[in-house]
Design a protein around this motif. Structure first.
Motif, PDB file in Angstrom:
ATOM      1  N   UNK A  31       3.238  -0.286  11.849  1.00 21.14           N
ATOM      2  CA  UNK A  31       3.541   1.106  11.491  1.00 21.14           C
ATOM      3  C   UNK A  31       4.943   1.502  11.893  1.00 21.14           C
ATOM      4  N   UNK A  32       5.375   1.073  13.080  1.00 24.73           N
ATOM      5  CA  UNK A  32       6.726   1.366  13.541  1.00 24.73           C
ATOM      6  C   UNK A  32       7.771   0.772  12.606  1.00 24.73           C
ATOM      7  N   UNK A  33       7.536  -0.477  12.163  1.00 25.57           N
ATOM      8  CA  UNK A  33       8.497  -1.134  11.274  1.00 25.57           C
ATOM      9  C   UNK A  33       8.536  -0.471   9.901  1.00 25.57           C
ATOM     10  N   UNK A  34       7.402   0.092   9.450  1.00 30.14           N
ATOM     11  CA  UNK A  34       7.402   0.814   8.179  1.00 30.14           C
ATOM     12  C   UNK A  34       8.303   2.049   8.255  1.00 30.14           C
ATOM     13  N   UNK A  35       8.207   2.775   9.367  1.00 28.66           N
ATOM     14  CA  UNK A  35       9.091   3.934   9.549  1.00 28.66           C
ATOM     15  C   UNK A  35      10.548   3.479   9.634  1.00 28.66           C
ATOM     16  N   UNK A  36      10.783   2.338  10.290  1.00 27.30           N
ATOM     17  CA  UNK A  36      12.147   1.814  10.388  1.00 27.30           C
ATOM     18  C   UNK A  36      12.696   1.479   9.011  1.00 27.30           C
ATOM     19  N   UNK A  56       0.810  -1.220   0.000  1.00 28.25           N
ATOM     20  CA  UNK A  56       0.000   0.000   0.000  1.00 28.25           C
ATOM     21  C   UNK A  56       0.840   1.265   0.000  1.00 28.25           C
ATOM     22  N   UNK A  57       1.940   1.273   0.769  1.00 31.43           N
ATOM     23  CA  UNK A  57       2.704   2.510   0.953  1.00 31.43           C
ATOM     24  C   UNK A  57       3.996   2.577   0.143  1.00 31.43           C
ATOM     25  N   UNK A  58       4.565   1.434  -0.204  1.00 27.18           N
ATOM     26  CA  UNK A  58       5.832   1.433  -0.932  1.00 27.18           C
ATOM     27  C   UNK A  58       5.706   0.878  -2.343  1.00 27.18           C
TER      28      UNK A  58
END
Length: 280
Positions: free
Chosen positions: A150-155, A102-104
């Protein structure tokens, strides 16, 4: 991965043992505060270089997301069986597959969709809505999985901007800072024994992440991922032997379905990457 799983089960057991004697926010804050103390000797070396502005914003958002995840997890850990917390936590990689698409813009191949479907069925086997009472603890652990994702996406975004060591160190700092006001708001007196147990939680979590990192470096995820199922077995034994929780075959079955689905996707991805590397 075996040592990593044992470390995380130890963390689960200690948090469950401490129960609700301390407020959730206070317990979570003390756990991360001890983590920062363990990192103090290496912090000056990690931050000799200036962090880019984009990284600082991402660090802030990740700290906020991870703080929420930790609060949800601590709440769930003392209210539902240890094995159920562990099994629901297996959804993190599944959510990462969907979020990455969805985001990448990562490709969502048919095998990944099938794996997601099997994993979600596994989650339904664990939760069995309509057949067992779903409590705030269950919903809290689901919320924790979403926030951890969500945290892992930012990571993942941060990994291209700063070193892995900086990502880990700043996470400890931002989560500690994020939890501090909430902990202060609900603060109650802490005994020396409780501090010692929470220090053990911080040490166990640090050990778990370190062993996991070493495992990922030594072998492909396709090899290491199935071993994580042992964590559910140990969690079930811990719940039965220490906290007198019934061993739930449905939880084991659902957890096995989730792990099998993720392991299969990891194996297929690793096989395709190997073929591509050899020009096959």
């Amino acid at each position: 991965m075996v040592l990593s799983g044992l470390s995380f089960v130890t963390v689960n057991g200690v948090v469950r043992y401490l129960g609700t004697d301390l407020p959730v926010a206070q317990s979570a804050f003390l756990r991360f505060a001890f983590g920062v103390m363990f990192l103090l000797p290496v912090l000056p070396k990690l931050f000799r270089t200036k962090l880019p502005g984009q990284a600082l914003r991402l660090f802030g958002w990740r700290g906020l997301m991870h703080s929420a995840a930790v609060l949800f997890w601590f709440y769930a850990m003392v209210r539902i069986p240890v094995a159920q917390v562990t099994a629901i936590g297996y959804l993190n990689p599944v959510l990462m597959i969907l979020a990455s698409a969805a985001f990448f813009g990562e490709a969502l191949a048919l095998r990944k969709l099938l794996a997601v479907g099997v994993a979600l069925l596994g989650a339904l086997v664990v939760l069995r809505p309509g057949l067992q009472v779903l409590t705030l603890g269950h919903f809290s652990q689901i919320a924790a999985s979403i926030c951890f994702c969500g945290s892992y996406l930012f990571a993942k975004r941060l990994s291209g901007l700063v070193s892995a060591s900086q990502v880990v160190a700043v996470l400890s700092l931002t989560v500690t800072a994020g939890l501090a006001p909430l902990a202060w708001w609900v603060w109650v007196p802490v005994t020396g024994a409780q501090l010692a147990w929470l220090a053990l939680v911080a040490l166990g979590a640090t050990s778990g992440h370190y062993c996991m990192t070493r495992a990922f470096k030594a072998a492909p995820i396709a090899v290491t991922q199935p071993v994580t199922f042992l964590q559910l077995v140990w969690a079930s034994l811990l719940g039965a032997l220490v906290f007198h929780e019934a061993v739930d075959g449905f939880v084991l079955l659902g957890g096995a379905m989730i792990i099998a689905a993720i392991s299969w996707v990891s194996w297929r991805d690793a096989t395709e990457a190997q073929r591509a590397g050899h020009g096959v």
